[in-house]
Design an enzyme around this catalytic site. Sequence first.
Site, short mmCIF file in Angstrom:
data_model
loop_
_atom_site.label_atom_id
_atom_site.label_comp_id
_atom_site.label_asym_id
_atom_site.label_seq_id
_atom_site.Cartn_x
_atom_site.Cartn_y
_atom_site.Cartn_z
N ARG A 3 0.83 -1.21 0.00
CA ARG A 3 0.00 0.00 0.00
C ARG A 3 0.86 1.26 0.00
NH1 ARG A 3 -5.16 -0.93 2.19
NH2 ARG A 3 -5.88 -2.98 1.55
N LYS A 46 -3.28 -7.38 2.33
CA LYS A 46 -2.64 -6.08 2.23
C LYS A 46 -1.24 -6.11 2.88
CE LYS A 46 -6.02 -4.14 4.63
NZ LYS A 46 -6.86 -3.26 5.50
N CYS A 85 -10.66 7.31 13.18
CA CYS A 85 -10.87 6.74 11.84
C CYS A 85 -12.18 7.27 11.28
CB CYS A 85 -10.89 5.22 11.91
SG CYS A 85 -12.45 4.59 12.56
N CYS A 102 -18.01 3.91 6.36
CA CYS A 102 -17.33 2.62 6.52
C CYS A 102 -18.32 1.51 6.82
CB CYS A 102 -16.29 2.68 7.65
SG CYS A 102 -15.47 1.09 7.83
N CYS A 144 -7.79 1.19 12.10
CA CYS A 144 -7.38 2.16 11.08
C CYS A 144 -6.80 3.44 11.67
CB CYS A 144 -8.56 2.50 10.17
SG CYS A 144 -9.20 1.05 9.32
FE1 SRM Z 1 -8.25 0.75 7.30
C1 SRM Z 1 -10.50 -1.51 6.18
C2 SRM Z 1 -10.23 3.25 6.34
C3 SRM Z 1 -5.69 2.89 7.76
C4 SRM Z 1 -6.61 -1.65 9.10
N1 SRM Z 1 -10.04 0.84 6.35
C5 SRM Z 1 -10.79 -0.22 5.93
C6 SRM Z 1 -11.97 0.26 5.10
C7 SRM Z 1 -11.55 0.30 3.66
C8 SRM Z 1 -13.28 -0.52 5.31
C9 SRM Z 1 -13.59 -1.66 4.37
O1 SRM Z 1 -12.75 -2.54 4.17
O2 SRM Z 1 -14.72 -1.68 3.87
C10 SRM Z 1 -12.13 1.70 5.67
C11 SRM Z 1 -12.78 2.72 4.76
C12 SRM Z 1 -13.54 3.72 5.59
C13 SRM Z 1 -13.95 4.93 4.84
O3 SRM Z 1 -15.15 5.13 4.65
O4 SRM Z 1 -13.08 5.73 4.48
C14 SRM Z 1 -10.72 1.97 6.13
N2 SRM Z 1 -7.99 2.68 6.98
C15 SRM Z 1 -8.95 3.58 6.68
C16 SRM Z 1 -8.45 5.00 6.76
C17 SRM Z 1 -9.08 5.94 5.73
C18 SRM Z 1 -8.70 5.52 8.20
C19 SRM Z 1 -8.54 6.99 8.40
O5 SRM Z 1 -9.46 7.54 9.02
O6 SRM Z 1 -7.54 7.58 8.03
C20 SRM Z 1 -6.94 4.75 6.60
C21 SRM Z 1 -6.53 4.74 5.15
C22 SRM Z 1 -5.07 4.53 5.02
C23 SRM Z 1 -4.54 4.66 3.62
O7 SRM Z 1 -4.43 5.78 3.14
O8 SRM Z 1 -4.19 3.65 3.02
C24 SRM Z 1 -6.83 3.34 7.14
N3 SRM Z 1 -6.43 0.62 8.19
C25 SRM Z 1 -5.57 1.65 8.37
C26 SRM Z 1 -4.58 1.31 9.34
C27 SRM Z 1 -3.48 2.22 9.89
C28 SRM Z 1 -2.24 2.14 9.06
O9 SRM Z 1 -2.17 1.45 8.05
O10 SRM Z 1 -1.27 2.81 9.43
C29 SRM Z 1 -4.85 0.01 9.74
C30 SRM Z 1 -4.10 -0.79 10.84
C31 SRM Z 1 -2.80 -1.32 10.39
C32 SRM Z 1 -2.97 -2.64 9.71
O11 SRM Z 1 -3.28 -2.67 8.52
O12 SRM Z 1 -2.80 -3.66 10.38
C33 SRM Z 1 -6.01 -0.41 9.00
N4 SRM Z 1 -8.48 -1.26 7.54
C34 SRM Z 1 -7.73 -2.04 8.39
C35 SRM Z 1 -8.29 -3.36 8.40
C36 SRM Z 1 -7.76 -4.57 9.19
C37 SRM Z 1 -6.75 -5.32 8.41
C38 SRM Z 1 -6.39 -6.64 9.02
O13 SRM Z 1 -5.22 -7.00 8.99
O14 SRM Z 1 -7.26 -7.34 9.52
C39 SRM Z 1 -9.44 -3.33 7.57
C40 SRM Z 1 -10.41 -4.48 7.27
C41 SRM Z 1 -9.89 -5.44 6.25
O15 SRM Z 1 -8.88 -5.22 5.59
O16 SRM Z 1 -10.53 -6.47 6.11
C42 SRM Z 1 -9.53 -1.99 7.05
FE1 SF4 Z 2 -12.77 2.60 11.49
FE2 SF4 Z 2 -11.36 1.09 9.91
FE3 SF4 Z 2 -13.11 -0.05 11.54
FE4 SF4 Z 2 -13.95 1.34 9.47
S1 SF4 Z 2 -12.73 -0.54 9.37
S2 SF4 Z 2 -14.70 1.51 11.58
S3 SF4 Z 2 -12.45 2.95 9.30
S4 SF4 Z 2 -11.30 1.03 12.16
#
Ligand code: SRM
Ligand code: SF4
Length: 565
Positions: free
Chosen positions: A147, A211, A430, A436, A479
């Site tokens: 990413r 990812k 987040c 979301c 997130c």
């Molecule tokens: Fe995230 C899924 C938003 C950083 C761990 N994340 C999502 C989704 C796409 C929901 C979905 O899958 O349907 C969210 C979209 C919400 C929306 O409406 O915008 C979402 N993640 C975000 C953001 C926008 C949060 C924010 O408020 O800034 C961040 C976007 C980052 C980027 O630019 O790429 C974001 N997500 C993170 C982080 C923090 C980081 O990377 O530093 C994490 C934790 C670190 C990690 O990955 O372990 C994170 N997001 C997840 C996960 C759990 C992944 C896992 O290993 O289980 C999901 C769910 C999934 O992937 O199934 C997820």
């Molecule tokens: Fe927040 Fe990420 Fe959970 Fe959505 S998937 S509620 S953005 S922590």
Amino acid sequence: MSESIDWSVLSEVEKIKYDSNYLRGTLEESLADPVTGAIADADTQLSKFHGIYQQFDRDVEKERKRQKLEPAFSFLIRVRLPGGVASSQQWLQMDKLADEHANGTLKLTTRQAFQLHGVIKSKLKPTIQGINDALMDTIAACGDVNRNVMSHANPAESELHAEVYQLAKDISAHLTPQTTAYHEIWLEKKLLADSKKDVEPIYGDRYLPRKFKMSVVIPPYNDTDVFSQDLGFIAIEEKGKLIGYNISVGGGFGSTFGIPETYPRLGDVIGFCKPDQAVEVAEKVVLVQKDNGDRANRKHARLKYTIDDNGLDWFKAELNRYLGYELEPAKPYQFTRNGDRFGWKKGTDGKWSLNLFVEGGRVKDTEQLQLKTALREVAEQVPDAQFILTGNQNLIIANTAEKSKVAAILKKYTVWPIQLSGLRQNSIACVALNTCGLAFAEAERYLPELITKLEDILDEYNLRKEEIVIRMTGCPNGCGRPYLAEIAFIGKSLGHYNLYLGGNFNGTRLNSLYRETLSEEQILDELRPIIADFAENRLEKESFGDFVIRKGYVKEIKEGKDFKH
Ligand code: SRM
Ligand code: SF4
């Protein structure tokens, strides 16, 4: 060969990737289908690799159901921006696209990327073309690939910034998928003669099991929370020169309530590499995970589980084998803090950078604050300025010679200077509701209010200026990297949160569950006596996170495996 793969034991996304002809699937047909605002199910998996998530407006979910209408589908578009660096022209383009095709706001994410929300299907292509016109793209912003690569954000803070940012760009370029599907579908360009087939030299035809995330930091600042990343590079400096990077592997935060086999984990530092080895190290770490990660269970498919299942020694040996040489022993380093440091700072080149606070990373205009307009005016009037997104959802107006011009515009709109409590300036929330699909509770729309109530308590104890890291997410996926916060809330159900305490100020310690399923009233009741105790009994300079551990409110967790929700 497809015939030799037993698909029945693999997660269904594996087959979707394999059958997709390098991420094409039926996306063209889905986009052309006028009957629905959605795309086909399998395409919702593939669109992620193109930086696009299908969502629906959860605020109107019930009403639409009652009226027997399909959900109000729209899409999130994430723009990949290594190191978070955009030019003023790129900022202006994002500002315009947000108004023309999205919900009029820009979201600055925790990974230094832009997000547009609320883009309907028919506007996807024009939006992505607009992003491309400004020399940005969305490929690999999501999906089972590497990413957006994060890096230390503030150029005025370190002379190593340029080199570290270059590494983020180099890794990003090296690990970007090679498929021409993106150009074909979104930009309507055929890049290769039809007879030539796509190849993915690094990823192959099923990409990664899940990812993959990387960041680069420059101690003493840990502004990208390097230990939360699958792979982290910690810059090592000697006599003002970059001599290489310590390598951290196996961080990751996703976890699920009720499934204890899933947990947040911090990365382990396994060695050191020279600057010219870093891209190769990134590639080989990705390849070890590609070849060994779990492709059956997506909840167990991140590098952290590959490492915990096989052992860190196995991982190190495997990485050395892929590299064909051994990493050197890690060098000493020290972090003093994570988060951002706000205000103006002058770089050694004489240029100025201003780190601004952007609550929840949401750039919008409200009656109280015309933030979007103010930033547009800066971008229009100060074209030499860069707009650097930080890993904490904030923004740096960077590398400008026109400090007074920027300052005058921001003052006119009361964007800067402003007085912020130490709690608010260290907050992350987040997105959660309304976009979301995984959120159990509010985060971005609620944390500011809760902080106001907590500030009242802090005022009672003269602690308004005390810097305390506070983070909230709408579910346990992490997130907003809540597991590192001194005070964290993770949504359980609408209006209810688990409360976690005891992260530290450097992003090097996981917090621990303190109380479950609290309402707002209960949150305030639980925190008030701890804050009072902290005011009265803290040691000199002791931080809130260290205090709650010393006083036994929670026990320190040394390993992710021991984390409990
Ligand atoms: Fe995230 C899924 C938003 C950083 C761990 N994340 C999502 C989704 C796409 C929901 C979905 O899958 O349907 C969210 C979209 C919400 C929306 O409406 O915008 C979402 N993640 C975000 C953001 C926008 C949060 C924010 O408020 O800034 C961040 C976007 C980052 C980027 O630019 O790429 C974001 N997500 C993170 C982080 C923090 C980081 O990377 O530093 C994490 C934790 C670190 C990690 O990955 O372990 C994170 N997001 C997840 C996960 C759990 C992944 C896992 O290993 O289980 C999901 C769910 C999934 O992937 O199934 C997820
Ligand atoms: Fe927040 Fe990420 Fe959970 Fe959505 S998937 S509620 S953005 S922590």
